[in-house]
Design an enzyme around this catalytic site. Structure first.
Site, PDB file in Angstrom:
ATOM      1  N   TYR B 288       0.846  -1.203   0.000  1.00  0.00           N
ATOM      2  CA  TYR B 288       0.000   0.000   0.000  1.00  0.00           C
ATOM      3  C   TYR B 288       0.877   1.247   0.000  1.00  0.00           C
ATOM      4  O   TYR B 288       1.773   1.394   0.837  1.00  0.00           O
ATOM      5  CB  TYR B 288      -0.924  -0.006   1.226  1.00  0.00           C
ATOM      6  N   TYR B 338      -5.143   5.359  -8.167  1.00  0.00           N
ATOM      7  CA  TYR B 338      -5.431   5.287  -6.732  1.00  0.00           C
ATOM      8  C   TYR B 338      -6.876   4.889  -6.513  1.00  0.00           C
ATOM      9  O   TYR B 338      -7.783   5.668  -6.762  1.00  0.00           O
ATOM     10  CB  TYR B 338      -5.155   6.650  -6.107  1.00  0.00           C
TER      11      TYR B 338
END
Ligand SMILES: [Zn+2]
Lengths: 144, 387
Positions: B288, B338
């Site tokens: 992440y 994203y």
């Protein structure tokens, strides 16, 4: 009507959990919530103790002579909220209280050159009068 | 190994075309992503009996609405509020429901106009934020409204304690931007980054400049999970869910007063136990990457480099193709797109299926991959996938 320039930044909103903290701040004092069972400080204040879950809490007045050290910090070069465009760069710190190092209070370090901020730097609490009846706790360098 | 290990598989992935301005609603984008995932799996909408999605501040469309316009009526729909780690946690929910015999095939999606719609940490009414965010009245008066500032507080202290420098953050960005140059669908394809440019870029909020922050775009992604038995009838090569781990730590959701540990530190042991593997077995990763430092902190947490050695690990090129742990190989959230982590998982699935075989995008012979989710320092969700 106040003749002062209008304060543009967010003003702390009082609620049932945090009112004693902000009422004390308005009097230039620090008051912290404490668990009646395990005696841990609770900050930010809430409806129970995050350490043990006990719902009975009380408040302890720590007064106006508050010292701390920088635990961590950031320096922001853009305003993320209204009013901060006048105060760039903005230094935000989480500071560890000398009287209770496990308690860490977030505030700006004001009147400070951002390049001089370091972890471990000693701080003193000050209160800035932001409206006629509200004051905001802030940190200043203790070295002055 | 956990009892559910390798009993379910990801059989379909899909997305819509990412952009700065979609001109479409989250529903339209989610439909495209869902149809592409169904086509990838060789499934029909009527094969779905579960649909789930996550959103932040109501920026997506409800699962029931997506089902309506896919023309199906699944047994089960679920919409959760969440960001990072929600992909992994909803996949965990899907596996549990499939293993319990309640569902067969679940579609999970994330759709957001993250650029043209509302952006995380910007444009909200400050008083609404004070009331909405726990501890908000202790944050907003000090100008603390952005994840760059919340996570930066952890980064400053961690970097000082472990010797991580701005250059080390730069190596994370440069590694991922390099991947993006091989991915024509990456938002920053055609925009490589070098260290000189990186270091010359001023900070937005220390220690992060624009390159350290993810690219906020309009985008939808979808993933289909089914049982290993059903996976045999799908068109795609199944990627099995070998292990998973959720974890929360810390009191309070944004007012963090302890920055020396993160939830990922605690998720790691359970994750490896659940899959029956070790960090050194992992060949490809989806870490992440809302911010560059978050990658470094997780490399430490998940055991890819020792505390104090993470900077050297990335400086040696280990996140790049040919490194010890090629990571975010489509460019990651720093340079591809994203969707709070789902795009990284899509790429991990494609790597493990060897979709890029015979091209310079394929991580050679990869069989085992890790996906780590970071909702914040206080919440993690991670999984290990195998082909
Ligand atoms: Zn207690």
């Amino acid at each position: 009507m106040s003749t002062k320039t209008e304060y543009e930044k967010p003003i702390p909103l009082k609620n049932g959990d945090n009112q004693p903290y902000w009422d004390a701040a308005d009097q230039h004092e620090l008051k912290l919530q404490k668990c009646a069972a395990c005696r841990s400080f609770i900050h930010p204040p809430g409806p129970a103790c995050p350490t043990c879950g006990n719902p009975e809490t009380e408040w302890e007045l720590l007064g106006s002579d508050i010292s701390a050290t920088v635990y961590s910090y950031v320096v922001s070069y853009r305003p993320f909220l209204p009013g901060f465009q006048h105060d760039l760069p903005t230094i935000i710190t989480v500071a560890s209280l000398d009287a209770a190092p496990e308690v860490k209070l977030m505030a700006n370090i004001i009147n400070c050159d951002a390049k001089t901020v370091k972890i471990g730097m000693p701080l003193k609490m000050t209160w800035v009068d932001i409206t006629e009846d509200r004051a905001l706790p802030q940190w200043v360098s203790a070295k002055e | 190994m956990a009892t559910y290990s390798n009993q379910c598989a990801i059989v379909g992935v899909g997305e819509n075309k990412r952009s700065r301005k979609s001109g479409a609603t989250p529903l339209h984008m989610a439909l495209t992503a869902a149809r592409n995932a169904l086509a990838d799996a060789g499934l029909e909408a009527n094969d779905l009996d579960g649909i789930m999605n996550y959103s932040t501040g109501g920026d997506s469309c409800p699962s029931h609405e997506l089902a309506t316009f896919l023309g199906c009526h699944p047994k089960y729909v679920k919409d959760v509020s969440g960001g990072g780690s929600s992909t992994e946690l909803l996949i965990a929910d899907a596996v549990a429901l499939i293993e319990a015999g309640m569902l067969n095939t679940v579609l999970i999606y994330r759709s957001m106009n993250g650029s043209s719609g509302h952006q995380v940490g910007r444009g909200y009414d400050p008083n609404m934020l004070q009331e909405m965010l726990p501890g908000g009245s202790f944050l907003m008066p000090y100008g603390t409204a952005s994840p760059t500032q919340w996570f930066g507080m952890f980064a400053t202290r961690h970097m000082q304690q472990t010797g991580i420098t701005k250059e080390h953050l730069g190596h994370v960005c440069i590694s991922f931007y390099e991947h993006a140059q091989r991915n024509p669908d990456a938002f920053l394809h055609g925009k490589p980054l070098d260290m000189e440019t990186y270091l010359a870029t001023p900070d937005i909020s220390s220690p992060f400049n624009i390159h350290d922050c993810c690219v906020e775009l309009d985008e939808a992604n979808a993933i289909i999970v089914t049982s290993a038995a059903n996976a045999k009838n799908c068109k795609s090569k199944p990627v099995f869910i070998a292990g998973m781990a959720p974890r929360t730590t810390h009191s309070n959701v944004h007012y963090w007063t302890q920055v020396d540990e993160v939830a990922s530190d605690y998720a790691a042991a359970e994750l490896y136990r659940s899959a029956g593997v070790k960090p050194e077995d992992i060949q490809v990763a989806a870490i992440y990457d809302c911010f560059s430092w978050v990658v470094l902190r997780q490399l430490e947490a998940y055991g890819f480099a020792k505390r104090g050695e993470v900077g050297d690990f990335v400086a040696a090129g280990n996140l790049k193709m040919g490194g010890l742990l090629p990571s975010n190989t489509a460019g990651g959230m720093l340079s591809e797109g994203y969707t709070h982590g789902m795009n990284n998982v899509l790429e991990l699935v494609r790597q493990l299926r060897h979709d890029y075989k015979e091209t310079n995008r394929q991580v050679k012979n990869c069989e085992l991959g890790i996906a780590t989710g970071w909702a914040g320092p206080d919440m993690a969700g991670a999984m290990i996938l195998r082909n």
